[in-house]
Each structure stands twice: as C-alpha cells, then as structure tokens.
Design a protein around this motif. Structure first.
Motif, mmCIF file in Angstrom:
data_model
loop_
_atom_site.group_PDB
_atom_site.id
_atom_site.type_symbol
_atom_site.label_atom_id
_atom_site.label_comp_id
_atom_site.label_asym_id
_atom_site.label_seq_id
_atom_site.Cartn_x
_atom_site.Cartn_y
_atom_site.Cartn_z
ATOM 1 N N ALA A 113 -53.678 -46.315 26.985
ATOM 2 C CA ALA A 113 -53.913 -45.401 25.797
ATOM 3 C C ALA A 113 -53.378 -43.815 26.193
ATOM 4 O O ALA A 113 -53.371 -43.546 27.283
ATOM 5 C CB ALA A 113 -55.327 -45.459 25.443
ATOM 6 N N ARG A 114 -53.300 -43.362 25.273
ATOM 7 C CA ARG A 114 -52.679 -42.003 25.336
ATOM 8 C C ARG A 114 -53.775 -41.139 25.366
ATOM 9 O O ARG A 114 -55.120 -41.252 25.211
ATOM 10 C CB ARG A 114 -51.934 -41.419 23.761
ATOM 11 C CG ARG A 114 -50.983 -42.296 23.750
ATOM 12 C CD ARG A 114 -50.234 -41.716 22.226
ATOM 13 N NE ARG A 114 -49.161 -42.878 21.586
ATOM 14 C CZ ARG A 114 -47.946 -42.430 21.951
ATOM 15 N NH1 ARG A 114 -47.612 -41.635 22.482
ATOM 16 N NH2 ARG A 114 -47.124 -43.632 21.456
ATOM 17 N N GLU A 132 -47.584 -43.560 26.342
ATOM 18 C CA GLU A 132 -48.636 -44.647 26.622
ATOM 19 C C GLU A 132 -48.817 -44.701 28.001
ATOM 20 O O GLU A 132 -49.900 -45.195 28.352
ATOM 21 C CB GLU A 132 -48.413 -45.660 25.693
ATOM 22 C CG GLU A 132 -48.345 -45.899 24.223
ATOM 23 C CD GLU A 132 -47.997 -46.856 23.457
ATOM 24 O OE1 GLU A 132 -47.070 -47.692 24.113
ATOM 25 O OE2 GLU A 132 -48.213 -47.132 22.256
ATOM 26 N N GLU A 154 -52.791 -44.754 16.453
ATOM 27 C CA GLU A 154 -52.699 -44.486 18.067
ATOM 28 C C GLU A 154 -53.592 -44.742 18.892
ATOM 29 O O GLU A 154 -55.030 -44.320 18.416
ATOM 30 C CB GLU A 154 -52.003 -43.326 18.206
ATOM 31 C CG GLU A 154 -50.577 -42.912 17.538
ATOM 32 C CD GLU A 154 -49.611 -43.852 18.109
ATOM 33 O OE1 GLU A 154 -49.652 -44.565 19.514
ATOM 34 O OE2 GLU A 154 -48.670 -43.797 17.570
ATOM 35 N N LYS A 155 -53.629 -45.499 20.015
ATOM 36 C CA LYS A 155 -54.758 -45.722 20.888
ATOM 37 C C LYS A 155 -54.886 -44.214 21.892
ATOM 38 O O LYS A 155 -53.936 -44.188 22.424
ATOM 39 C CB LYS A 155 -54.695 -47.128 21.499
ATOM 40 C CG LYS A 155 -55.953 -47.302 22.590
ATOM 41 C CD LYS A 155 -55.653 -48.687 23.261
ATOM 42 C CE LYS A 155 -56.851 -48.909 24.111
ATOM 43 N NZ LYS A 155 -56.861 -50.060 24.815
ATOM 44 N N GLU A 193 -57.526 -42.347 24.644
ATOM 45 C CA GLU A 193 -58.677 -42.554 25.364
ATOM 46 C C GLU A 193 -59.508 -41.484 25.710
ATOM 47 O O GLU A 193 -60.796 -41.584 26.062
ATOM 48 C CB GLU A 193 -58.173 -43.495 26.769
ATOM 49 C CG GLU A 193 -57.617 -42.474 27.806
ATOM 50 C CD GLU A 193 -57.160 -43.276 29.150
ATOM 51 O OE1 GLU A 193 -57.504 -42.740 30.131
ATOM 52 O OE2 GLU A 193 -56.883 -44.176 28.989
#
Length: 138
Positions: free
Chosen positions: A2-3, A21, A48-49, A51
C-alpha cells in the motif's frame, strides 16, 4: 503493498504527497484547503490503498514544539477520529519549507512561480515523505 501518504498541515492549506505502491519514491499529489481535508482523504482512501499517514510535527530549533504544534495536534486528533484504523506517524518537519523553496530555485522556477505557497506546501510534504522513506530503508 500500500501507499504511504504525507500531510504538511497548515491552517489555510494542506500539502499532500504520496508514495508509489512499492514505497520507493515520494511524489507531490496536491494542495487542498485545510477545511476540505477529511472529505478529500475519505475519497482518496476509498480509491487507493494507504497503510500509513505521515503528519508533520513542527518543532523549534531546540526541539521543543513550535507555536503551531497545538493546531496540528488538533488536526491529528480530528483525523484519528475519522480514520481510527489508519496508522499515523509524526515526523519532524523543521526546514522542509526552506528546503522546498530551495528546490524550486534549483529547478529553475522564476520568482513568481516560487511565490506559490501551495506548491511550497506540496513540495514540503514530498520532502518529509522522502525523508521518511530514506530513514525506513536505513
């Protein structure tokens, strides 16, 4: 993977940067009005994922919190209330604005372009995020 997203918070504007990513490089994303932060982030997180979010921690030269620290602490609390599961990392943001301005000079931007405070905020968030990535690697 994740970003990771970075926020350079100010009372008027927020500079935002994000990693790719693979978390290799930081890039400026945008600058938004501070009042729109939570709706903007809700929308971004839905697409968007992410973290973790890095939020600048303003300090004086002696390491003590600066005058704006309490304002940013209030934003961190507000952010955490809206995104309780998001990891928040605080990072020293001393000199990021000066480094952002210098990078604008080094890249050949003219005086009028260097007066764009929104661009300075976005570059500051990018510098803070890249510093985090560099520390994480080493």
């Amino acid at each position: 993977m994740a970003r990771i997203l970075s926020i350079d918070y100010g009372q008027k504007r927020i500079g935002i940067a994000v990693t790719d990513e693979m978390q290799i490089i930081a890039s400026g994303l945008t600058t938004i009005p501070s009042a729109t932060a939570i709706p903007f982030l809700k929308d971004y997180f839905s697409k968007e994922k992410v973290e973790a979010v890095i939020i600048g921690e303003p300090k004086q030269m002696n390491g003590q919190p600066s005058e704006s620290a309490s304002i940013i602490k209030g934003f961190v609390t507000h952010f955490s209330n809206h995104f309780p599961d998001m990891k928040v990392i605080r990072m020293d943001e001393r000199f990021t604005s000066k480094m952002a301005f210098q990078s604008m000079i080094d890249s050949g931007l003219n005086k009028k372009q260097r007066q764009n405070k929104a661009l300075i905020d976005e570059i500051s968030a990018t510098i803070m995020l890249q510093d985090y990535l560099n520390q994480k690697r080493f």
